[in-house]
Design an enzyme around this catalytic site. Structure first.
Site, PDB file in Angstrom:
ATOM      1  N   ARG A 298       0.734  -1.344   0.005  1.00  0.00           N
ATOM      2  CA  ARG A 298      -0.085   0.091  -0.155  1.00  0.00           C
ATOM      3  C   ARG A 298       0.603   1.339   0.045  1.00  0.00           C
ATOM      4  O   ARG A 298       0.561   2.062  -0.672  1.00  0.00           O
ATOM      5  CB  ARG A 298      -0.990  -0.124   1.311  1.00  0.00           C
ATOM      6  CG  ARG A 298      -1.869  -1.274   1.306  1.00  0.00           C
ATOM      7  CD  ARG A 298      -2.984  -1.018   2.250  1.00  0.00           C
ATOM      8  NE  ARG A 298      -4.004  -0.159   1.910  1.00  0.00           N
ATOM      9  CZ  ARG A 298      -4.357   1.080   2.533  1.00  0.00           C
ATOM     10  NH1 ARG A 298      -3.497   1.527   3.635  1.00  0.00           N
ATOM     11  NH2 ARG A 298      -5.043   1.723   2.240  1.00  0.00           N
ATOM     12  N   CYS A 328      14.494  -6.028  -4.408  1.00  0.00           N
ATOM     13  CA  CYS A 328      15.381  -5.432  -5.445  1.00  0.00           C
ATOM     14  C   CYS A 328      14.503  -4.376  -6.099  1.00  0.00           C
ATOM     15  O   CYS A 328      14.585  -4.619  -7.547  1.00  0.00           O
ATOM     16  CB  CYS A 328      16.172  -6.167  -6.323  1.00  0.00           C
ATOM     17  SG  CYS A 328      17.125  -7.397  -5.199  1.00  0.00           S
TER      18      CYS A 328
END
Ligand SMILES: *Cc1c(COP(=O)(O)O)cnc(C)c1O
Length: 407
Positions: A298, A328
Site C-alpha cells: 500500500r 530489489c
C-alpha cells in the site's frame, strides 16, 4: 492488543507475520450496529477483499455479518468459511456474463453494474432477482486514486442511464430487488455521503419490488494521529432518519445494507518485521527490514501511511529513519519517520495492517508470503501457515531439456 503480546508472537514466529486482533474487529462491528440501531433491518456485508482469510470470514459470520464479494473465488471462499449463498452478495466489475451466471446458479445475490450484462442476464434469466449498482457521480473520497464516483469511472451504471435500465427491466420483465452504490474509499464528509444517498433514494423509487438498499462503504479509519475518521454515529443518526422517511414513502420496510472492509479490519491488523540492518548514507539512516512490497504494497502503490513502531524498544529515544525493504526495487515503507531508536534485530510493527495488506501480497523475489495469526480469546491462533519452497514451485512444471521436449 499490546506491545508485549505482539513481541511474544514475534518471538515464537519466524518473521515477518501478520497479527489480527479479533476483539478490535468485534468492536468495530458493534460500533456500526450501534450507530444504526434505529434501522429495523440492517445488513452488514463484510467486503472480504480487504482481508480474505477463511478464519476471518468465519469470525464475521459468527458476529452475524454477511459477505460482499467481487469474484467467484471470493464467493467460494465464503461458502468454504460457512456462509450460506443467500448471505453473500456478489458485486463484480468487468467480469464475464458466464461468471455472473455461475454465482447466480450458486444462489448468491447478484449485483450488476453494466447495461450490457444487465440486458443479457435479464433476457436469459428474468426470474433471478438482481441488484443494480448505480454510479451517483459523487466523489466522496479525498484521494483521487481511490474515488470511483466520477463521470468516466468504470464502476456502476450512471444515474443518467437509469431510463435505459428501466427499459431493459420492462422489456425483459426481470426482477430488480436492490439498488446499490459504492462511492469509493475514504468518505471524509458525511454531507457528501448523504448527498449521494439522496440520489440512491430517488433512483430506488423507480423500482417497485425492492428488498434492500445498499449504501456500499468507504468509511474512513484513522491511519495516523490527527487523521479525520468517518463519524459513524453522526452518519447513523442522519441516515437512519432519512431511511425511515424513505421507507414510508416507498410503502415497505426494506433492508439497509452496508459493505465495509477497511472499517472492520484495518485497525485490527499488525504486520511484524525484523530489522536486518541499519545503514547510514550521507543523508539518511535506513532501517532495512525483512520484508518489502511483496508483503505490504500500500505505501508504494498509493502512498498509504502506515504508522511504524519499534516494539522491541518502545521507550527508546526517538530518531528519524527511512524504513525500507529487502526487495530489489525501491520499496520504501516510510521516510523520515520518528521511531524509538532501532537496533539490528528489533521487531517493528506496522499498524492498520488489517485491510488490503495480506490480501495484496505476492511472491515477488520468490519470497514466501507471511503467516497470519488471529489473536482471539487471549490466544494466538495460526490461521495461515507461512509458505515454504513447496508452495512456490507447486504449480510450476520443470521441463527436462536433456531429453527432447515435445512442442
Ligand atoms: C472494496 C469494496 C468495498 C469496501 O471498501 P472499504 O473502503 O474497504 O470499506 C465495498 N464495496 C465494494 C463494491 C467494494 O468494491
Amino acid at each position: 492488543m499490546n506491545d508485549s503480546i505482539l513481541r511474544s508472537i514475534a518471538e515464537k514466529q519466524e518473521n515477518p507475520v501478520y497479527v489480527y486482533d479479533a476483539e478490535k474487529i468485534q468492536q468495530q462491528y458493534n460500533r456500526l450496529q450501534n450507530a444504526f440501531k434505529g434501522v429495523e433491518k440492517l445488513q452488514v456485508n463484510y467486503a472480504c477483499k480487504a482481508l480474505s482469510n477463511i478464519s476471518i470470514l468465519a469470525f464475521m459470520k459468527e458476529m452475524g455479518a454477511g459477505l460482499d464479494t467481487v469474484s467467484i473465488q471470493e464467493v467460494k471462499l465464503g461458502i468454504e468459511a460457512g456462509f450460506a449463498p443467500s448471505d453473500i452478495i456478489y458485486t463484480p466489475n468487468g467480469v464475464s456474463l458466464k461468471e455472473i451466471e455461475k454465482a447466480a446458479d450458486m444462489g448468491v445475490q447478484i449485483n450488476i453494474d453494466s447495461l450490457s450484462i444487465l440486458e443479457q442476464f435479464g433476457t436469459k434469466h428474468p426470474s433471478v432477482p438482481v441488484c443494480i449498482r448505480i454510479n451517483p457521480h459523487v466523489m466522496a473520497g479525498g484521494n483521487s486514486n481511490i474515488s470511483v464516483g466520477h463521470i468516466d469511472s468504470k464502476f456502476g451504471i450512471s444515474i443518467h442511464q437509469i431510463p435505459h435500465v428501466l427499459r431493459i427491466v420492462e422489456n425483459t420483465n426481470m426482477h430488480i430487488n436492490g439498488v446499490h452504490m459504492h462511492t469509493g474509499s475514504d468518505i471524509l464528509d458525511i454531507e457528501v455521503f448523504l448527498y449521494a444517498s439522496e440520489i440512491l433514494f430517488q433512483t430506488a423509487l423507480k423500482f417497485k419490488n425492492l428488498e434492500f438498499l445498499d449504501f456500499g462503504s468507504g468509511f474512513k479509519v484513522p491511519y495516523k494521529e490527527g487523521d479525520v475518521e468517518t463519524n459513524i454515529e453522526e452518519l447513523g443518526d442522519k441516515l437512519t432518519e432519512r431511511f425511515h422517511q424513505f421507507c414510508k414513502t416507498y410503502g415497505s420496510e426494506i433492508k439497509l445494507a452496508f459493505e465495509p472492509g477497511k472499517f472492520l479490519v484495518s485497525q485490527a491488523g499488525y504486520f511484524l518485521v525484523k530489522v536486518n540492518a541499519i545503514k547510514q548514507t550521507t543523508s539518511n539512516v535506513f532501517a532495512q527490514v525483512d520484508s518489502g512490497f511483496n508483503h505490504l504494497i500500500r505505501p508504494m502503490l498509493y502512498g498509504s501511511h502506515h504508522e511504524i513502531i519499534n516494539i522491541s524498544n518502545p521507550e527508546g529515544k526517538e530518531r528519524f529513519y527511512n524504513v525500507v525493504g529487502y526487495i530489489c526495487e525501491t520499496d520504501t515503507f516510510g521516510s523520515n519517520r520518528k521511531i524509538a531508536e532501532i537496533s539490528e534485530g528489533d521487531i517493528l510493527a506496522f499498524k492498520n495492517a488489517g485491510a488490503y495488506c495480506f490480501s495484496m501480497t505476492s511472491n515477488y523475489n520468490s519470497r514466501f508470503r507471511p503467516a497470519e495469526i488471529l489473536w482471539y480469546n487471549d490466544n494466538a491462533h495460526i490461521i495461515r501457515k507461512r509458505e515454504t519452497l513447496k508452495d512456490l514451485i507447486h504449480n510450476q512444471v520443470l521441463l527436462n531439456f536433456k531429453e527432447k521436449v515435445e512442442a
